[in-house]
Design a protein around this motif. Structure first.
Motif, PDB file in Angstrom:
ATOM      1  N   GLY A  52      -9.991  46.654 -16.321  1.00 19.80           N
ATOM      2  CA  GLY A  52      -8.716  46.975 -15.709  1.00 19.80           C
ATOM      3  C   GLY A  52      -7.773  45.799 -15.608  1.00 19.80           C
ATOM      4  O   GLY A  52      -6.719  45.905 -15.008  1.00 19.80           O
ATOM      5  N   GLU A  53      -8.122  44.661 -16.183  1.00 18.46           N
ATOM      6  CA  GLU A  53      -7.252  43.487 -16.131  1.00 18.46           C
ATOM      7  C   GLU A  53      -6.143  43.656 -17.164  1.00 18.46           C
ATOM      8  O   GLU A  53      -6.380  44.048 -18.302  1.00 18.46           O
ATOM      9  N   SER A  54      -4.922  43.370 -16.767  1.00 20.09           N
ATOM     10  CA  SER A  54      -3.789  43.550 -17.662  1.00 20.09           C
ATOM     11  C   SER A  54      -3.711  42.413 -18.686  1.00 20.09           C
ATOM     12  O   SER A  54      -4.327  41.359 -18.519  1.00 20.09           O
ATOM     13  N   ALA A  55      -2.932  42.645 -19.704  1.00 18.68           N
ATOM     14  CA  ALA A  55      -2.764  41.632 -20.749  1.00 18.68           C
ATOM     15  C   ALA A  55      -2.057  40.401 -20.197  1.00 18.68           C
ATOM     16  O   ALA A  55      -2.339  39.278 -20.605  1.00 18.68           O
ATOM     17  N   THR A  56      -1.146  40.625 -19.246  1.00 15.98           N
ATOM     18  CA  THR A  56      -0.441  39.492 -18.645  1.00 15.98           C
ATOM     19  C   THR A  56      -1.410  38.609 -17.867  1.00 15.98           C
ATOM     20  O   THR A  56      -1.338  37.382 -17.937  1.00 15.98           O
ATOM     21  N   GLY A  57      -2.327  39.220 -17.152  1.00 15.61           N
ATOM     22  CA  GLY A  57      -3.325  38.453 -16.406  1.00 15.61           C
ATOM     23  C   GLY A  57      -4.229  37.663 -17.322  1.00 15.61           C
ATOM     24  O   GLY A  57      -4.569  36.512 -17.037  1.00 15.61           O
ATOM     25  N   GLN A  58      -4.629  38.283 -18.421  1.00 17.45           N
ATOM     26  CA  GLN A  58      -5.476  37.581 -19.395  1.00 17.45           C
ATOM     27  C   GLN A  58      -4.729  36.404 -20.006  1.00 17.45           C
ATOM     28  O   GLN A  58      -5.288  35.323 -20.184  1.00 17.45           O
ATOM     29  N   LEU A  59      -3.455  36.617 -20.331  1.00 21.71           N
ATOM     30  CA  LEU A  59      -2.656  35.546 -20.918  1.00 21.71           C
ATOM     31  C   LEU A  59      -2.512  34.382 -19.946  1.00 21.71           C
ATOM     32  O   LEU A  59      -2.682  33.218 -20.326  1.00 21.71           O
ATOM     33  N   LEU A  60      -2.227  34.695 -18.690  1.00 23.09           N
ATOM     34  CA  LEU A  60      -2.082  33.628 -17.702  1.00 23.09           C
ATOM     35  C   LEU A  60      -3.396  32.889 -17.483  1.00 23.09           C
ATOM     36  O   LEU A  60      -3.411  31.670 -17.305  1.00 23.09           O
ATOM     37  N   ARG A  61      -4.513  33.606 -17.493  1.00 18.28           N
ATOM     38  CA  ARG A  61      -5.818  32.969 -17.321  1.00 18.28           C
ATOM     39  C   ARG A  61      -6.116  32.031 -18.487  1.00 18.28           C
ATOM     40  O   ARG A  61      -6.595  30.912 -18.300  1.00 18.28           O
ATOM     41  N   HIS A  62      -5.781  32.459 -19.714  1.00 19.39           N
ATOM     42  CA  HIS A  62      -6.007  31.607 -20.888  1.00 19.39           C
ATOM     43  C   HIS A  62      -5.101  30.379 -20.860  1.00 19.39           C
ATOM     44  O   HIS A  62      -5.530  29.276 -21.210  1.00 19.39           O
ATOM     45  N   LEU A  63      -3.851  30.572 -20.468  1.00 13.36           N
ATOM     46  CA  LEU A  63      -2.939  29.437 -20.368  1.00 13.36           C
ATOM     47  C   LEU A  63      -3.416  28.438 -19.324  1.00 13.36           C
ATOM     48  O   LEU A  63      -3.354  27.223 -19.550  1.00 13.36           O
ATOM     49  N   LEU A  64      -3.888  28.946 -18.194  1.00 12.92           N
ATOM     50  CA  LEU A  64      -4.389  28.057 -17.146  1.00 12.92           C
ATOM     51  C   LEU A  64      -5.617  27.293 -17.633  1.00 12.92           C
ATOM     52  O   LEU A  64      -5.763  26.095 -17.369  1.00 12.92           O
ATOM     53  N   ALA A  65      -6.497  27.970 -18.358  1.00 14.43           N
ATOM     54  CA  ALA A  65      -7.684  27.302 -18.885  1.00 14.43           C
ATOM     55  C   ALA A  65      -7.311  26.225 -19.897  1.00 14.43           C
ATOM     56  O   ALA A  65      -7.913  25.148 -19.940  1.00 14.43           O
ATOM     57  N   LEU A  66      -6.288  26.485 -20.726  1.00 18.26           N
ATOM     58  CA  LEU A  66      -5.869  25.480 -21.708  1.00 18.26           C
ATOM     59  C   LEU A  66      -5.200  24.275 -21.037  1.00 18.26           C
ATOM     60  O   LEU A  66      -5.380  23.137 -21.476  1.00 18.26           O
ATOM     61  N   LEU A  67      -4.446  24.537 -19.980  1.00 17.09           N
ATOM     62  CA  LEU A  67      -3.732  23.448 -19.321  1.00 17.09           C
ATOM     63  C   LEU A  67      -4.645  22.574 -18.471  1.00 17.09           C
ATOM     64  O   LEU A  67      -4.351  21.405 -18.248  1.00 17.09           O
ATOM     65  N   THR A  68      -5.739  23.129 -17.977  1.00 16.93           N
ATOM     66  CA  THR A  68      -6.619  22.357 -17.107  1.00 16.93           C
ATOM     67  C   THR A  68      -7.703  21.614 -17.879  1.00 16.93           C
ATOM     68  O   THR A  68      -8.512  20.931 -17.270  1.00 16.93           O
ATOM     69  N   ARG A  69      -7.765  21.739 -19.171  1.00 16.16           N
ATOM     70  CA  ARG A  69      -8.777  21.015 -19.959  1.00 16.16           C
ATOM     71  C   ARG A  69      -8.490  19.539 -20.005  1.00 16.16           C
ATOM     72  O   ARG A  69      -7.476  19.025 -20.001  1.00 16.16           O
TER      73      ARG A  69
END
Length: 69
Positions: A52-69
């Protein structure tokens, strides 16, 4: 028969400002493609994942993961 003289082209343009004229579609097509892709990402589709997670939530989660590396 006399030979024609060719004048060499100047190395720099006479005016100092850049005079670039683009056709209307050179600006409209990239803007339209950007808007279409933005709508595809932002708009929820008919088929949702089981979580039930939206595409926007997935995109934000991926962006956050890329920025915190």
């Amino acid at each position: 028969m006399p030979a024609r003289t060719q004048h060499p082209r100047p190395t720099h343009p006479a005016s100092s400002g850049a005079d670039v004229r683009l056709p209307w579609w050179a600006v409209a097509l990239p803007a339209l493609a950007f808007a279409a892709l933005l709508l595809l990402i932002a708009g929820p589709g008919q088929a949702q994942a089981a979580t039930g997670e939206s595409a926007t939530g997935q995109l934000l989660r991926h962006l956050l993961a890329l920025l915190t590396r």
